[in-house]
Design a protein around this motif. Structure first.
Motif, PDB file in Angstrom:
ATOM      1  N   LEU A 211       0.842  -1.205   0.000  1.00  0.00           N
ATOM      2  CA  LEU A 211       0.000   0.000   0.000  1.00  0.00           C
ATOM      3  C   LEU A 211       0.876   1.255   0.000  1.00  0.00           C
ATOM      4  O   LEU A 211       0.584   2.231  -0.690  1.00  0.00           O
ATOM      5  CB  LEU A 211      -0.924   0.014   1.221  1.00  0.00           C
TER       6      LEU A 211
ATOM      7  N   ILE B  22      -4.066   3.846   4.741  1.00  0.00           N
ATOM      8  CA  ILE B  22      -5.234   3.134   4.189  1.00  0.00           C
ATOM      9  C   ILE B  22      -6.241   4.133   3.622  1.00  0.00           C
ATOM     10  O   ILE B  22      -6.811   3.922   2.543  1.00  0.00           O
ATOM     11  CB  ILE B  22      -5.890   2.239   5.261  1.00  0.00           C
TER      12      ILE B  22
ATOM     13  N   VAL C 135      -4.813   5.523   0.124  1.00  0.00           N
ATOM     14  CA  VAL C 135      -4.841   4.606  -1.034  1.00  0.00           C
ATOM     15  C   VAL C 135      -6.259   4.161  -1.370  1.00  0.00           C
ATOM     16  O   VAL C 135      -6.482   3.527  -2.407  1.00  0.00           O
ATOM     17  CB  VAL C 135      -3.927   3.374  -0.821  1.00  0.00           C
TER      18      VAL C 135
ATOM     19  N   ILE D 145      -7.316   1.205  -4.076  1.00  0.00           N
ATOM     20  CA  ILE D 145      -7.454  -0.227  -3.796  1.00  0.00           C
ATOM     21  C   ILE D 145      -8.928  -0.632  -3.812  1.00  0.00           C
ATOM     22  O   ILE D 145      -9.812   0.179  -3.532  1.00  0.00           O
ATOM     23  CB  ILE D 145      -6.809  -0.601  -2.437  1.00  0.00           C
TER      24      ILE D 145
ATOM     25  N   THR E 211      -9.522  -5.480  -0.734  1.00  0.00           N
ATOM     26  CA  THR E 211      -8.235  -5.043  -0.163  1.00  0.00           C
ATOM     27  C   THR E 211      -8.459  -4.038   0.962  1.00  0.00           C
ATOM     28  O   THR E 211      -7.751  -4.054   1.977  1.00  0.00           O
ATOM     29  CB  THR E 211      -7.341  -4.414  -1.255  1.00  0.00           C
TER      30      THR E 211
ATOM     31  N   SER F 290      -7.267  -4.632   4.672  1.00  0.00           N
ATOM     32  CA  SER F 290      -6.339  -3.656   5.258  1.00  0.00           C
ATOM     33  C   SER F 290      -6.841  -3.154   6.605  1.00  0.00           C
ATOM     34  O   SER F 290      -6.069  -3.022   7.564  1.00  0.00           O
ATOM     35  CB  SER F 290      -6.155  -2.466   4.305  1.00  0.00           C
TER      36      SER F 290
END
Length: 623
Positions: free
Chosen positions: A75, A384, A387, A398, A402, A406
């Motif tokens: 990531l 997180i 992304v 993402i 994902t 995450s």
């Protein structure tokens, strides 16, 4: 905002490679610098404790930690590749200055804590191998600051090669250790099946996870991937993401092998012989020779420890540079920045060892891991969010699966680290002679961190993230000047850098030349790519700078000034004199940020270097 690690940004060419293998090889490197953080001396302590107390039973925890680390590092790499921003820069563009200052402070403490573990590990290794007193070993570690400066001046590929050699030394050392120890392979395989012998094992497992995923690695990876110069098309970005994931998978699996080898070594020697209380690195070293019957076992152990400490200090110091430049947009001379980062770690270590003796190194290592645990959530959660942001990631965000994975990983890591911190504070309260002091200092601080963590978690879900904007807009120029008077200059060059100094420099230029003079605005693109390729460079920074320069020209032309622009490439202290001496100018006007004396030593100055190289008067305007 400037480029992350600007001196090596985009310096590794990945295009025009004749074979697919060479192209993949060009992307390999950043993850190996990251992997050393997963085999640093802080990990050694938890691995030795786990192996000596519970044999092979906690190997599965190392494997799970490695899978989590691979997800988070991928990531981090994605953020850097797609947005061309490191984690610190992305935070600075997203959160308020107040929140960013707190995040910077926490990140700086975490870097210092991590560096403390590396310094102690390397000093212990020097002590074990050469019998040099521990405090002198700590002081010797200052020297690797200059090694880092030397390596980065030689280019990022040379630094990556140096780190890979150190990783290879660690790996080969433990291959031989495994040969000496002769572990029971059936029990090794059983150790990969999840099990938890007792509550004490749970505590060690939490420690292993807490020591494995390190916050500074997330800042570092998002920056190091930007050293690759690749095609910025959608296909090029997809290819870069794929190759960097392969790089991460290989490097982190090597780190898993080293951590597993340390735990297996402890299990095959200490646990097997009923020595369940070996937790100190020095004790492990002392018992290896009699238990394994080889004088080489402790020597290889110490060599690997020095290599782990040395490689980790290099990457930790780089991370210190990244967070300072990213959060504060502050750039100081590289050697000054690296010495400051190292001193922050060395000074506490020297003071504590001087007062309490060498027996406290184990406690210092544990303390460094607890401090790292405190900061981990403040790096993982923003990452997180970033992304997952469609606008920020330009279509490379993402997916839902994902994202959910995450958040589960983040929840596990933050929860386990929170338990570590809670247990540590609880222990302090029970053993302290003055617990009331802790209740009014440490406990409120911990609650403050909890509130900040909750704010970072939920803010993006409640308030729409503000759009990233350029932090130096030419539309803010206030061009007030007198239209009457005697103007002596006809051809005026003005150096601009799109900062607040530009408005003052331009106003002073207008007072010299008025409305009838001809003005040439000079800006120099300073990226590594510009220094290598010159005017042939076609990167994001050049496009932005060219656009801003044209906006300056349009604004001033609308006000009646005769303006032309000149874009240079490379070092301003070399490029500006060339432009001036080739032209027919009466004077050069340039702004400065008021650096004098010691500040010039810290920040450096273009002014002092170019004033001796030009043949016309230079007007320096202080901001």
């Amino acid at each position: 905002m400037g480029k992350s690690l600007e001196e090596v940004h985009g310096s590794v060419v990945t295009q025009d490679k004749k074979s697919v293998f060479r192209k993949i090889l060009a992307f390999f490197g950043p993850a190996y610098l990251i992997s050393v953080g997963y085999m640093d001396p802080g990990n050694w302590a938890t691995d030795i404790a786990g192996g000596s107390q519970f044999g092979y039973a906690l190997l599965w925890v190392l494997l799970m930690s490695n899978i989590m680390a691979l997800l988070l590092q991928s990531l981090s790499a994605r953020l850097g590749i797609v947005t061309q921003r490191d984690l610190a820069q992305a935070s600075r563009e997203t959160y308020s200055p107040f929140i960013n200052y707190i995040l910077y402070f926490l990140a700086e403490i975490a870097i210092a804590a991590c560096d403390l573990a590396e310094v102690l590990g390397m000093a212990i290794g020097i002590n074990l191998l050469f019998n040099i007193p521990l405090i002198e070993g700590v002081l010797i570690t200052v020297l690797d600051t200059f090694l880092l400066l030397f390596l980065i001046n030689k280019g990022i590929r040379k630094m990556e090669a140096f780190i890979i050699v150190l990783v290879a030394i660690i790996g080969f050392s433990f291959i031989f250790e495994m040969i000496f120890a002769q572990p029971e392979m059936d029990k090794v395989l059983l150790g990969l099946i999840p099990s938890m012998p007792n509550e004490a094992a749970l505590y060690i497992a939490i420690g292993i996870i807490g020591a494995t995923v390190m916050p500074h690695n997330l800042y570092l990876h998002s920056s190091l991937v930007q050293t690759r110069n690749f095609d910025r098309s959608n296909a090029g970005i997809k290819q870069a993401l794929k190759y960097n994931f392969i790089d991460s998978a290989i490097a982190l699996n090597l780190a898993f092998f080293v951590n597993a080898a340390i735990l297996i070594l402890a299990a095959a020697t200490f646990y097997k012989n009923g020595m369940f209380e070996v937790a100190e690195i020095q004790d492990a070293h002392r018992f290896l020779a009699p238990l394994l019957g080889s004088k080489w076992a402790p020597i290889l152990f110490a060599v690997a420890l020095i290599a782990a400490g040395q490689s980790s200090t290099v990457t930790g110091t780089l991370a210190g540079q990244i967070i300072m430049e990213g959060y504060l947009n502050l750039r100081i001379q590289p050697w000054v920045r690296r010495i400051i980062t190292r001193l922050i770690a060395i000074v506490p270590a020297v003071i504590v060892i001087s007062i309490f003796g060498e027996s406290v190194t184990g406690k210092l290592l544990i303390l460094s891991q607890v401090i790292l645990s405190l900061q981990l959530g403040f790096a993982i959660i923003p990452l997180i969010h970033f992304v997952s942001d469609k606008s920020k990631m330009k279509g490379f965000h993402i997916g839902k699966v994902t994202q959910v994975t995450s958040w589960i990983v983040a929840t596990i890591i933050v929860s386990l680290n929170a338990k570590l911190v809670f247990d540590e504070i609880n222990g302090w309260l029970e053993t302290s002679n003055n617990p009331i002091i802790l209740w009014f200092t440490v406990v409120p601080l911990a609650f403050g961190f909890l509130i900040l963590l909750l704010y970072i978690v939920f803010k993006p879900f409640i308030v729409k993230t503000k759009t990233s904007i350029l932090n130096h807009s030419p539309h803010k120029l206030k061009l007030q000047f007198s239209k009457t008077g005697i103007y002596s200059k006809k051809e005026i060059a003005v150096s601009v850098d799109f900062s607040s100094a530009d408005a003052i420099a331009l106003n002073n230029a207008f007072q010299l030349g008025g409305i009838d003079a001809k003005y040439t605005l000079i800006h120099v693109v300073e990226s590594v790519g510009a220094q290598v390729y010159g005017e042939k460079i076609d990167d994001h920074e050049t496009l932005i700078d060219e656009k801003l320069l044209n906006e300056y020209k349009n604004i001033l032309s609308e006000k009646g000034f005769k303006v032309q622009t000149k874009l240079g490439f490379g070092k301003p202290s070399k490029v500006i004199p060339n432009i001036i001496n080739e032209g027919n100018f009466d004077i050069l006007v340039m702004g400065t940020h008021g650096h004098t004396g010691f500040k010039d030593l810290i920040f450096g100055t273009t002014v002092d270097k170019l004033r001796h190289k030009i043949s016309i008067p230079l007007l320096i305007v202080k901001n």
